[in-house]
Design an enzyme around this catalytic site. Sequence first.
Site, PDB file in Angstrom:
ATOM      1  N   ASP A 110      -2.890   2.405  -6.225  1.00  0.00           N
ATOM      2  CA  ASP A 110      -1.832   2.548  -5.217  1.00  0.00           C
ATOM      3  C   ASP A 110      -1.676   1.335  -4.307  1.00  0.00           C
ATOM      4  O   ASP A 110      -1.070   1.436  -3.236  1.00  0.00           O
ATOM      5  CB  ASP A 110      -2.074   3.799  -4.374  1.00  0.00           C
ATOM      6  CG  ASP A 110      -3.380   3.736  -3.600  1.00  0.00           C
ATOM      7  OD1 ASP A 110      -4.210   2.830  -3.876  1.00  0.00           O
ATOM      8  OD2 ASP A 110      -3.598   4.588  -2.720  1.00  0.00           O
ATOM      9  N   GLU A 111      -2.191   0.192  -4.704  1.00  0.00           N
ATOM     10  CA  GLU A 111      -2.015  -1.005  -3.889  1.00  0.00           C
ATOM     11  C   GLU A 111      -2.012  -2.248  -4.761  1.00  0.00           C
ATOM     12  O   GLU A 111      -2.565  -2.266  -5.858  1.00  0.00           O
ATOM     13  CB  GLU A 111      -3.094  -1.110  -2.806  1.00  0.00           C
ATOM     14  CG  GLU A 111      -4.507  -1.207  -3.351  1.00  0.00           C
ATOM     15  CD  GLU A 111      -5.544  -1.388  -2.250  1.00  0.00           C
ATOM     16  OE1 GLU A 111      -5.256  -2.122  -1.288  1.00  0.00           O
ATOM     17  OE2 GLU A 111      -6.632  -0.809  -2.362  1.00  0.00           O
ATOM     18  N   ASP A 119       0.857  -1.185   0.000  1.00  0.00           N
ATOM     19  CA  ASP A 119       0.000   0.000   0.000  1.00  0.00           C
ATOM     20  C   ASP A 119       0.896   1.238   0.000  1.00  0.00           C
ATOM     21  O   ASP A 119       1.676   1.447   0.922  1.00  0.00           O
ATOM     22  CB  ASP A 119      -0.894  -0.017   1.240  1.00  0.00           C
ATOM     23  CG  ASP A 119      -1.998   1.019   1.180  1.00  0.00           C
ATOM     24  OD1 ASP A 119      -2.116   1.702   0.154  1.00  0.00           O
ATOM     25  OD2 ASP A 119      -2.754   1.135   2.162  1.00  0.00           O
ATOM     26  N   MET A 120       0.816   2.037  -1.068  1.00  0.00           N
ATOM     27  CA  MET A 120       1.605   3.263  -1.141  1.00  0.00           C
ATOM     28  C   MET A 120       1.074   4.264  -0.104  1.00  0.00           C
ATOM     29  O   MET A 120      -0.137   4.442   0.037  1.00  0.00           O
ATOM     30  CB  MET A 120       1.544   3.857  -2.533  1.00  0.00           C
ATOM     31  CG  MET A 120       2.078   2.948  -3.630  1.00  0.00           C
ATOM     32  SD  MET A 120       3.776   2.395  -3.350  1.00  0.00           S
ATOM     33  CE  MET A 120       4.663   3.963  -3.327  1.00  0.00           C
TER      34      MET A 120
END
Length: 394
Positions: free
Chosen positions: A102-103, A9-10
Amino acid sequence: MQRWIMHLDMDAFFASVEQLDHPEWRGKPVIVGGRERGVVSAASYEARKYGVRSAIPVARAQKLCPHGIFTRGNMARYAEVSRQIMALLGNYSPLVEPASIDEAYLDATGLERIFGSVEDMARSIKRDIKAAVGLNCSIGIAPVKFLAKIASDYNKPDGLFILWPENVPAFLASLPVAKIPGVGGKFVAELEKLGVTTCKDVLGYPDSFWARRFGKSGESLWRRAQGIDTRKVETDQVAKSESAENTFAQDTDDVELLKKWLLKQAERVGRNQRRMGVKGRTVTLKLKYADFTSITRSRSLPESTDSTDVIFRTACELLDGVKLQQKVRLIGVGLSNYGKGPEQLSLLDGSAGGQTGGMVATAKQRNLDKALDTLREKFGRDAVTRGRLFDFDK
């Protein structure tokens, strides 16, 4: 062989990219969102200290953090960075499943001989991402997907959390049911009425009780409470839904204006479906009132569609079936039900299903869609306008 799933996860992705691209914003509260009446898409950790979170109104964020840096964001830039990250993950495992921009999930099973322990592998991934795109990420590692996702929320930002198999029972015993991915707010409220707040509480009732009380959602909850999740990391991901929505500059109860917005949105959704070569059966209308309460209405079609006209007409019928309680600040339309998707644990939030007949695209409508797509591809999205939208002032 021990199964290992990683969830990456960013950290505050959109806001972090903005800080990366604007060095003068680093260390300052950055808030990514739309217009003043829109909602926050992302907030840097500096902004979160003031209570700013994603999905809250931008106007509220401005009150909470008046000195914050507000930006509309750049989705093309975020997508570019996301592609770099996903490509990097492919260097570690052939089984990578992007879950969103983003994940992602990564199957790390049996890779110890190549990259060392799962902890060593995760730290190497974090270093590579930092070196390649200049951003931090958090990684959760567990024997199954949903636990890996939960684990990635621990020790944020720039975190790493490993849930070892021997620790899973104790971890689940105290895990709030609200932490389980897919368990929505309404489901949590129903569970609280039963005195159920943790996975241990769930196991206080037999599986037959959950099946009888909540159907498939109850059965899935029972499995999750035991740490059971048989889903694999899927490398061939297709879209599960497509939607478009708009927040108005001024609240409105003008039904004709709302329908014009629905046509604009149906065009966007339909065009993307045709571009991706997918079709959906369920059309969903979303309305958000002036007081921020939301309702949804859904209808399943006799056959899958990517037709702008079918999506639009179905959304209009759904709108006609709603008695507007107050003025509307947001309207949206979505298309889903492309096939069997992943298990969903959340209860339906105000949606009404049903079958509708006659909503099938004609050859004329399909040809029109094709012609408009071709012209817009060649001359730009605004090159042509449907007659109903000639006088449409956004």
